[in-house]
Design an enzyme around this catalytic site. Structure first.
Site, PDB file in Angstrom:
ATOM      1  N   PHE A 140       5.612   0.860  14.843  1.00 32.42           N
ATOM      2  CA  PHE A 140       5.157  -0.436  15.553  1.00 32.42           C
ATOM      3  C   PHE A 140       4.016  -0.716  14.514  1.00 32.42           C
ATOM      4  CE2 PHE A 140       3.207  -3.140  18.217  1.00 32.42           C
ATOM      5  CZ  PHE A 140       4.031  -4.200  18.172  1.00 32.42           C
ATOM      6  N   GLU A 186       8.603 -12.699   2.722  1.00 29.21           N
ATOM      7  CA  GLU A 186       8.555 -12.264   4.287  1.00 29.21           C
ATOM      8  C   GLU A 186       7.392 -11.435   4.456  1.00 29.21           C
ATOM      9  OE1 GLU A 186       9.844 -13.348   6.888  1.00 29.21           O
ATOM     10  OE2 GLU A 186      11.919 -13.173   7.143  1.00 29.21           O
ATOM     11  N   ASP A 187       6.993 -11.462   5.807  1.00 29.21           N
ATOM     12  CA  ASP A 187       6.005 -10.018   5.998  1.00 29.21           C
ATOM     13  C   ASP A 187       6.723  -8.973   6.125  1.00 29.21           C
ATOM     14  OD1 ASP A 187       7.144 -11.388   8.265  1.00 29.21           O
ATOM     15  OD2 ASP A 187       5.228 -11.028   9.409  1.00 29.21           O
ATOM     16  N   ASP A 242      13.505  -6.594   8.772  1.00 27.69           N
ATOM     17  CA  ASP A 242      13.956  -5.579   9.621  1.00 27.69           C
ATOM     18  C   ASP A 242      15.524  -5.658   9.925  1.00 27.69           C
ATOM     19  OD1 ASP A 242      13.793  -7.718  11.528  1.00 27.69           O
ATOM     20  OD2 ASP A 242      12.135  -7.049  12.545  1.00 27.69           O
ATOM     21  N   GLY A 270       4.090 -15.453   9.807  1.00 26.99           N
ATOM     22  CA  GLY A 270       3.464 -13.898   9.583  1.00 26.99           C
ATOM     23  C   GLY A 270       3.314 -13.722   8.042  1.00 26.99           C
ATOM     24  N   ARG A 315      -2.978 -11.018  14.236  1.00 31.13           N
ATOM     25  CA  ARG A 315      -2.469 -11.548  12.867  1.00 31.13           C
ATOM     26  C   ARG A 315      -3.375 -11.654  11.848  1.00 31.13           C
ATOM     27  NH1 ARG A 315       2.566 -14.275  12.282  1.00 31.13           N
ATOM     28  NH2 ARG A 315       2.624 -14.917  14.508  1.00 31.13           N
TER      29      ARG A 315
END
Length: 222
Positions: free
Chosen positions: A169, A116-117, A120, A64, A182
Site C-alpha cells: 500500500f 494515471e498515477d 489497479d 492523483g 498527496r
C-alpha cells in the site's frame, strides 16, 4: 509501583517503535525514490515522444496524476496540449463511476495519452478509455506511474508503466489516503490497517514517520 509503571511505559514505547519499523518502508530499495522516479519519468517520455509528435494530447486523471504528469510533460520534446478528466466512484470494485469533468478541447483525429498515477482493478481505466473513444481520437494509449497488476479485475491494456507493483500500500507523489500525503516528494509503502487504526484513534505516530521518511528521503529496510 513507580518502577513497574516506568518499565511498562518503556516496553510500550519499544513496542510502538517496532510496529512503526515493521510497517513502513521505502517502495524502492537501495536508492532514493525521488531519483528513481526522475530517471523512470525521463525514460517514459523518451518512449512516448514519437506517439505525441503530431499534435498529441496528454489527458490527466485528477487529482492523483498531477505530480507525475507535471514531471512527464516537461520531458516531452514536442509541442502538446494538456487537458484533464475527473470522475467519482459510486462503489468500490463495482465499476460504477460518474464523470465529473470532461475534456475542454477537441481531440478528434489526434493521438491521446491518458495519464494515471495508479492502475489497479481496471474498472476506472476501462470507463475512461471507453469515454475517450466517444471523442473520436486517432488512438488512445495509457501511461501510469504505478501498475498494480496484482489487483486487476478487468484485463485493461496499459501501454506505458513506470513501475509494476505486486503488493503493498503506497502513498505520496500524488497518491493520497484519507486526504493526506498527496504532496509528498517520495513514495512510501506502509501498512494500511495500522494507518487506518491510527486515524480512527486520533493518533499520528505512523503518519509522522511517513512524513519524516518521505521528506528526508531516507531508506528504511524492514
Amino acid at each position: 509501583l513507580k518502577e513497574g509503571l516506568l518499565k511498562e511505559n518503556i516496553d510500550k514505547k519499544i513496542e510502538e517503535a517496532k510496529i512503526i519499523e515493521e510497517n513502513i518502508k521505502q517502495i524502492i530499495n537501495k536508492c532514493e525514490i525521488t531519483d528513481e522516479i526522475e530517471c523512470r519519468v525521463r525514460e517514459l517520455a523518451a518512449e512516448i515522444d514519437d506517439y505525441l509528435k503530431d499534435g498529441g494530447v496528454v489527458v490527466g486523471v485528477l487529482k492523483g496524476c498531477l505530480p507525475f504528469l507535471a514531471d512527464l510533460v516537461r520531458e516531452i520534446k514536442y509541442e502538446i496540449e494538456i487537458d484533464f478528466l475527473a470522475l467519482t466512484s459510486f462503489k468500490e470494485n463495482t465499476g460504477r463511476v460518474r464523470l465529473t469533468r470532461d475534456l475542454g478541447i477537441d481531440v478528434s483525429g489526434r493521438n491521446v495519452l491518458l495519464v494515471e498515477d495508479v492502475v489497479d482493478t481496471g474498472f476506472r481505466l476501462h470507463f475512461l478509455r471507453n469515454h475517450l473513444e466517444t471523442h473520436q481520437p486517432a488512438e488512445v494509449r495509457v501511461c501510469t506511474l504505478f501498475d498494480r497488476s496484482d489487483r486487476r479485475v478487468l484485463p485493461v491494456k496499459v501501454e506505458y508503466s513506470g513501475f509494476v507493483l505486486q503488493e503493498g500500500f503506497i502513498v505520496g507523489y500524488g497518491i493520497e489516503h484519507l486526504g493526506m500525503f498527496r504532496n509528498l516528494p517520495s513514495v512510501v509503502s506502509a501498512n494500511q490497517s495500522v494507518l487506518d487504526e491510527e486515524f480512527a484513534n486520533g493518533e499520528s505516530k505512523l503518519v509522522d514517520e511517513i512524513l519524516r521518511i518521505a521528506q528526508g528521503k531516507e531508506i528504511v529496510e524492514c
